[in-house]
Design a protein around this motif. Structure first.
Motif, PDB file in Angstrom:
ATOM      1  N   ILE A   4       0.869  -1.173   0.000  1.00 13.51           N
ATOM      2  CA  ILE A   4       0.000   0.000   0.000  1.00 13.51           C
ATOM      3  C   ILE A   4       0.907   1.224   0.000  1.00 13.51           C
ATOM      4  N   PRO A   5       0.766   2.126  -0.959  1.00  9.02           N
ATOM      5  CA  PRO A   5       1.695   3.258  -1.032  1.00  9.02           C
ATOM      6  C   PRO A   5       1.536   4.185   0.167  1.00  9.02           C
ATOM      7  N   PRO A   6       2.625   4.815   0.595  1.00  3.75           N
ATOM      8  CA  PRO A   6       2.539   5.712   1.753  1.00  3.75           C
ATOM      9  C   PRO A   6       1.636   6.915   1.519  1.00  3.75           C
ATOM     10  N   CYS A   7       1.341   7.204   0.259  1.00  3.60           N
ATOM     11  CA  CYS A   7       0.468   8.339  -0.057  1.00  3.60           C
ATOM     12  C   CYS A   7      -0.987   7.904  -0.191  1.00  3.60           C
ATOM     13  N   TRP A   8      -1.362   6.779   0.427  1.00  2.00           N
ATOM     14  CA  TRP A   8      -2.718   6.255   0.243  1.00  2.00           C
ATOM     15  C   TRP A   8      -3.819   7.264   0.583  1.00  2.00           C
ATOM     16  N   PRO A   9      -3.643   8.181   1.573  1.00  2.00           N
ATOM     17  CA  PRO A   9      -4.728   9.143   1.816  1.00  2.00           C
ATOM     18  C   PRO A   9      -4.997  10.075   0.634  1.00  2.00           C
ATOM     19  N   GLN A  10      -4.044  10.158  -0.302  1.00  2.00           N
ATOM     20  CA  GLN A  10      -4.235  11.005  -1.476  1.00  2.00           C
ATOM     21  C   GLN A  10      -4.872  10.242  -2.641  1.00  2.00           C
ATOM     22  N   HIS A  11      -5.265   9.002  -2.370  1.00  2.00           N
ATOM     23  CA  HIS A  11      -5.946   8.172  -3.369  1.00  2.00           C
ATOM     24  C   HIS A  11      -7.318   7.799  -2.812  1.00  2.00           C
ATOM     25  N   PRO A  12      -8.368   8.515  -3.166  1.00  2.00           N
ATOM     26  CA  PRO A  12      -9.689   8.237  -2.584  1.00  2.00           C
ATOM     27  C   PRO A  12     -10.120   6.782  -2.705  1.00  2.00           C
ATOM     28  N   TYR A  13      -9.800   6.129  -3.830  1.00  2.96           N
ATOM     29  CA  TYR A  13     -10.222   4.737  -3.983  1.00  2.96           C
ATOM     30  C   TYR A  13      -9.551   3.843  -2.940  1.00  2.96           C
ATOM     31  N   LEU A  14      -8.317   4.161  -2.556  1.00  4.53           N
ATOM     32  CA  LEU A  14      -7.647   3.378  -1.518  1.00  4.53           C
ATOM     33  C   LEU A  14      -8.250   3.654  -0.144  1.00  4.53           C
ATOM     34  N   VAL A  15      -8.643   4.887   0.100  1.00  2.28           N
ATOM     35  CA  VAL A  15      -9.294   5.206   1.374  1.00  2.28           C
ATOM     36  C   VAL A  15     -10.565   4.376   1.527  1.00  2.28           C
ATOM     37  N   HIS A  16     -11.388   4.353   0.482  1.00  2.00           N
ATOM     38  CA  HIS A  16     -12.619   3.559   0.524  1.00  2.00           C
ATOM     39  C   HIS A  16     -12.305   2.077   0.747  1.00  2.00           C
ATOM     40  N   GLU A  17     -11.335   1.570   0.019  1.00  2.00           N
ATOM     41  CA  GLU A  17     -11.026   0.138   0.070  1.00  2.00           C
ATOM     42  C   GLU A  17     -10.409  -0.263   1.410  1.00  2.00           C
ATOM     43  N   ILE A  18      -9.477   0.526   1.914  1.00  2.00           N
ATOM     44  CA  ILE A  18      -8.819   0.179   3.171  1.00  2.00           C
ATOM     45  C   ILE A  18      -9.824   0.206   4.320  1.00  2.00           C
ATOM     46  N   ALA A  19     -10.761   1.140   4.283  1.00  2.00           N
ATOM     47  CA  ALA A  19     -11.781   1.197   5.332  1.00  2.00           C
ATOM     48  C   ALA A  19     -12.609  -0.081   5.353  1.00  2.00           C
ATOM     49  N   LEU A  31     -12.369 -15.516   8.813  1.00  2.00           N
ATOM     50  CA  LEU A  31     -10.983 -15.112   8.580  1.00  2.00           C
ATOM     51  C   LEU A  31     -10.402 -15.835   7.371  1.00  2.00           C
ATOM     52  N   GLU A  32     -10.783 -17.094   7.197  1.00  2.00           N
ATOM     53  CA  GLU A  32     -10.325 -17.821   6.006  1.00  2.00           C
ATOM     54  C   GLU A  32     -10.888 -17.179   4.748  1.00  2.00           C
ATOM     55  N   GLU A  33     -12.152 -16.742   4.797  1.00  2.00           N
ATOM     56  CA  GLU A  33     -12.758 -16.053   3.659  1.00  2.00           C
ATOM     57  C   GLU A  33     -12.032 -14.734   3.383  1.00  2.00           C
ATOM     58  N   TRP A  34     -11.662 -14.041   4.447  1.00  2.00           N
ATOM     59  CA  TRP A  34     -10.941 -12.775   4.284  1.00  2.00           C
ATOM     60  C   TRP A  34      -9.591 -13.020   3.613  1.00  2.00           C
ATOM     61  N   HIS A  35      -8.893 -14.073   4.054  1.00  2.00           N
ATOM     62  CA  HIS A  35      -7.603 -14.406   3.447  1.00  2.00           C
ATOM     63  C   HIS A  35      -7.763 -14.859   1.998  1.00  2.00           C
ATOM     64  N   ARG A  36      -8.793 -15.628   1.736  1.00  2.00           N
ATOM     65  CA  ARG A  36      -8.953 -16.224   0.416  1.00  2.00           C
ATOM     66  C   ARG A  36      -9.483 -15.228  -0.619  1.00  2.00           C
ATOM     67  N   TYR A  37     -10.419 -14.373  -0.196  1.00  2.00           N
ATOM     68  CA  TYR A  37     -11.103 -13.523  -1.169  1.00  2.00           C
ATOM     69  C   TYR A  37     -10.869 -12.022  -0.950  1.00  2.00           C
ATOM     70  N   ALA A  38     -11.176 -11.536   0.257  1.00  2.00           N
ATOM     71  CA  ALA A  38     -11.182 -10.088   0.467  1.00  2.00           C
ATOM     72  C   ALA A  38      -9.805  -9.467   0.261  1.00  2.00           C
ATOM     73  N   LEU A  39      -8.794  -9.987   0.946  1.00  2.00           N
ATOM     74  CA  LEU A  39      -7.466  -9.379   0.856  1.00  2.00           C
ATOM     75  C   LEU A  39      -6.845  -9.519  -0.535  1.00  2.00           C
ATOM     76  N   PRO A  40      -6.827 -10.718  -1.147  1.00  2.00           N
ATOM     77  CA  PRO A  40      -6.254 -10.806  -2.499  1.00  2.00           C
ATOM     78  C   PRO A  40      -6.984  -9.932  -3.519  1.00  2.00           C
ATOM     79  N   SER A  41      -8.307  -9.855  -3.395  1.00  3.66           N
ATOM     80  CA  SER A  41      -9.060  -9.023  -4.337  1.00  3.66           C
ATOM     81  C   SER A  41      -8.708  -7.555  -4.162  1.00  3.66           C
ATOM     82  N   PHE A  42      -8.569  -7.138  -2.910  1.00  5.14           N
ATOM     83  CA  PHE A  42      -8.165  -5.754  -2.644  1.00  5.14           C
ATOM     84  C   PHE A  42      -6.793  -5.461  -3.248  1.00  5.14           C
ATOM     85  N   ILE A  43      -5.842  -6.355  -3.038  1.00  2.28           N
ATOM     86  CA  ILE A  43      -4.489  -6.138  -3.556  1.00  2.28           C
ATOM     87  C   ILE A  43      -4.498  -6.086  -5.082  1.00  2.28           C
ATOM     88  N   ASP A  44      -5.257  -6.973  -5.709  1.00  2.00           N
ATOM     89  CA  ASP A  44      -5.328  -6.975  -7.175  1.00  2.00           C
ATOM     90  C   ASP A  44      -5.915  -5.668  -7.698  1.00  2.00           C
TER      91      ASP A  44
END
Length: 220
Positions: A96-111, A129-142
């Motif tokens: 996650i870039p250190p300037c994430w607050p300057q990227h509105p889409y990242l603010v929405h996603e990280i929240a 938690l397994e669902e979060w590892h399997r779907y939520a986090l990888p999808s967010f990163i992609d």
């Protein structure tokens, strides 16, 4: 201190293998308690909360109108972003870039990813938690990698789509869309008018009289 072939070996510095998910502050915890009551509380408890539509939702920072609570959420999301980079990232492209607050889409996603991780960690089984590892986090990163690409590797870059967005909100384009909306409305009005039945619509009432349903008049 031990030695290997005559060279001193410094023992590894004591550090935890993994670090706990950051806990939100007291204001956010209170917001979550109110949301839990809104979901599972009694009628009296729900009534005491007032308009449920106005309850602050930490996963949607735009819903936070209290300045102190909003600042508390920013602090929590900062801790979560740092935690994610430390605990889950190996390849630099997933940082996650250190300037994430300057990227509105990242603010929405990280929240959202923070809220889901908090809920998963509080569950009584590992399923969430397994669902979060399997779907939520990888999808967010992609999604983050697809949007951010390598623009901010050496520092925050200006919004690449700034010029195109300026065109989107220009008077010319706004008026063009409004004309399309109005044309669609006129089409629907014409369609409804053409489907109106011709002549009075009659309905027989109990005493055998016919009533015009449009005017309410009794027709002989």
């Amino acid at each position: 201190m031990s030695t290997v072939q005559g060279s001193p070996v410094t023992p590894p510095r004591a550090a935890p293998i993994i670090r706990s998910f950051p806990e939100p502050g007291k204001g956010i915890q209170q917001a979550y308690r109110e949301l839990d009551l809104a979901d599972t509380g009694t009628d009296a408890q729900r009534k005491a909360l007032g308009d449920l539509n106005l309850l602050p939702r930490p996963w949607d920072p735009a819903s936070l109108t209290q300045p102190q609570l909003r600042l508390e959420v920013w602090s929590w999301l900062e801790a979560v972003a740092t935690w994610l980079n430390l605990e889950y990232v190996w390849d630099v492209s997933a940082m996650i870039p250190p300037c994430w607050p300057q990227h509105p889409y990242l603010v929405h996603e990280i929240a959202v990813i923070a809220d889901q991780r908090r809920r998963a960690g509080r569950a009584l089984t590992s399923d969430a938690l397994e669902e979060w590892h399997r779907y939520a986090l990888p999808s967010f990163i992609d999604r983050m990698k697809g949007r951010t690409r390598n623009y901010c590797e050496e520092g925050h870059q200006d919004w690449p789509a700034k010029g195109r967005f300026a065109r989107h909100v220009s008077d010319e384009q706004v008026n063009e869309r409004r004309r399309a909306f109005n044309a669609d409305q006129q089409t629907q009005r014409a369609s409804r008018a053409s489907q109106q039945p011709q002549g009075p619509q009659l309905r027989v009432v109990d005493d055998g009289l016919a009533v015009d349903t449009g005017t309410g008049e009794i027709v002989d």
